[in-house]
Design an enzyme around this catalytic site. Structure first.
Site, PDB file in Angstrom:
ATOM      1  N   GLU A  28      -5.556 -13.486  10.708  1.00 31.55           N
ATOM      2  CA  GLU A  28      -4.954 -14.662  10.084  1.00 31.55           C
ATOM      3  C   GLU A  28      -3.931 -14.260   9.012  1.00 31.55           C
ATOM      4  O   GLU A  28      -4.194 -13.415   8.175  1.00 31.55           O
ATOM      5  CB  GLU A  28      -6.039 -15.547   9.440  1.00 31.55           C
ATOM      6  CG  GLU A  28      -7.061 -16.083  10.443  1.00 31.55           C
ATOM      7  CD  GLU A  28      -6.464 -17.054  11.463  1.00 31.55           C
ATOM      8  OE1 GLU A  28      -5.347 -17.556  11.242  1.00 31.55           O
ATOM      9  OE2 GLU A  28      -7.134 -17.289  12.494  1.00 31.55           O
ATOM     10  N   CYS A  46     -13.794 -21.710   8.015  1.00 33.29           N
ATOM     11  CA  CYS A  46     -13.192 -20.372   7.945  1.00 33.29           C
ATOM     12  C   CYS A  46     -11.969 -20.358   7.031  1.00 33.29           C
ATOM     13  O   CYS A  46     -11.803 -19.444   6.218  1.00 33.29           O
ATOM     14  CB  CYS A  46     -12.794 -19.881   9.331  1.00 33.29           C
ATOM     15  SG  CYS A  46     -14.230 -19.466  10.328  1.00 33.29           S
ATOM     16  N   HIS A  88     -10.379 -13.707  13.072  1.00 34.52           N
ATOM     17  CA  HIS A  88     -11.103 -14.597  13.983  1.00 34.52           C
ATOM     18  C   HIS A  88     -11.416 -13.852  15.286  1.00 34.52           C
ATOM     19  O   HIS A  88     -10.585 -13.082  15.781  1.00 34.52           O
ATOM     20  CB  HIS A  88     -10.262 -15.837  14.308  1.00 34.52           C
ATOM     21  CG  HIS A  88     -10.658 -17.041  13.497  1.00 34.52           C
ATOM     22  ND1 HIS A  88      -9.759 -17.762  12.751  1.00 34.52           N
ATOM     23  CD2 HIS A  88     -11.863 -17.658  13.335  1.00 34.52           C
ATOM     24  CE1 HIS A  88     -10.397 -18.780  12.164  1.00 34.52           C
ATOM     25  NE2 HIS A  88     -11.674 -18.737  12.491  1.00 34.52           N
TER      26      HIS A  88
END
Ligand code: PCA
Length: 204
Positions: free
Chosen positions: A82, A145, A169
């Site tokens: 991310e 998250c 992830h």
């Protein structure tokens, strides 16, 4: 004196009716030491309030130099690193304590977003060179998250700590995909991906 670096790595408990969460299944298998760094593993609850309360405490207690948070992104076919966390909680599904925020800021007096401070592109390249399918993701969503990633980065920013942090992830595990038509990856590969992400984040 040799000072040992410390890495805090987290995975999540199961949510959404799943029996396991591949992020925790992989994190729990990590060694206690990697490339001379101590690895401290923690499981996080899938609750907005829980991660907001717990992560600042864990960062204070563990005093890591690197924080790698991991979570399940069911439906994604590859490892996604991310790039950014945004200051919003917005969910159509309840978290594990029945909370379902809509358009709520995570913290009132915080910026709109934080970029990951682990080397996102370098991790993606390292993963690919190990034969693990990986991509940069430009959204960690608006569920727990993203809240975890934002909370960690905000905590580090307001305390002005010399800590790199980011979020990885991971797809469903083989076990979760046995009887469904969904993309999946073996826990062993997910574990290796987290190790490669840690190693790459520890590089100067
Ligand atoms: N994935 C969810 C929360 C916990 C997890 O493992 C998410 O992507 O927000």
């Amino acid at each position: 004196m040799v000072v040992m670096l410390r890495v805090m790595v987290t995975g999540f408990e199961p949510f959404g009716g799943e029996k396991v969460n591949p992020s925790w299944e992989a994190v729990r298998e990590l060694p206690d030491e990697l490339d001379g760094a101590e690895i401290v593993k923690k499981q996080l609850p899938v609750t907005f309030r829980g991660v907001k309360a717990l992560l600042p405490k864990l960062i204070e207690e563990i005093e890591p130099q690197v924080v790698i948070l991991t979570g399940q992104a069911g439906g994604r076919p590859n490892i996604t690193v991310e790039r950014v966390a945004i200051n919003v909680m917005d969910s159509k599904k309840e978290d594990n304590e029945g909370y379902k925020p809509e358009d709520e800021p995570i913290f009132e007096d915080a910026p709109a977003a934080y970029f990951a401070t682990i080397p996102v592109k370098r991790i993606v390249k390292a993963l690919r060179s190990e034969g693990i399918p990986a991509m940069v993701s430009n959204s960690a969503g608006t569920y727990v998250c993203n809240t975890a990633m934002f909370t960690a980065l905000h905590t580090i920013a307001i305390r002005d700590l010399p800590v790199k942090a980011g979020f990885i992830h991971v797809p469903y595990s083989y076990e979760q995909a046995l009887e469904r038509t969904v993309p999946s990856m073996p826990i062993e590969t997910i574990k290796k991906a987290i190790e490669v992400s840690i190693r790459t984040s520890l590089l100067p």
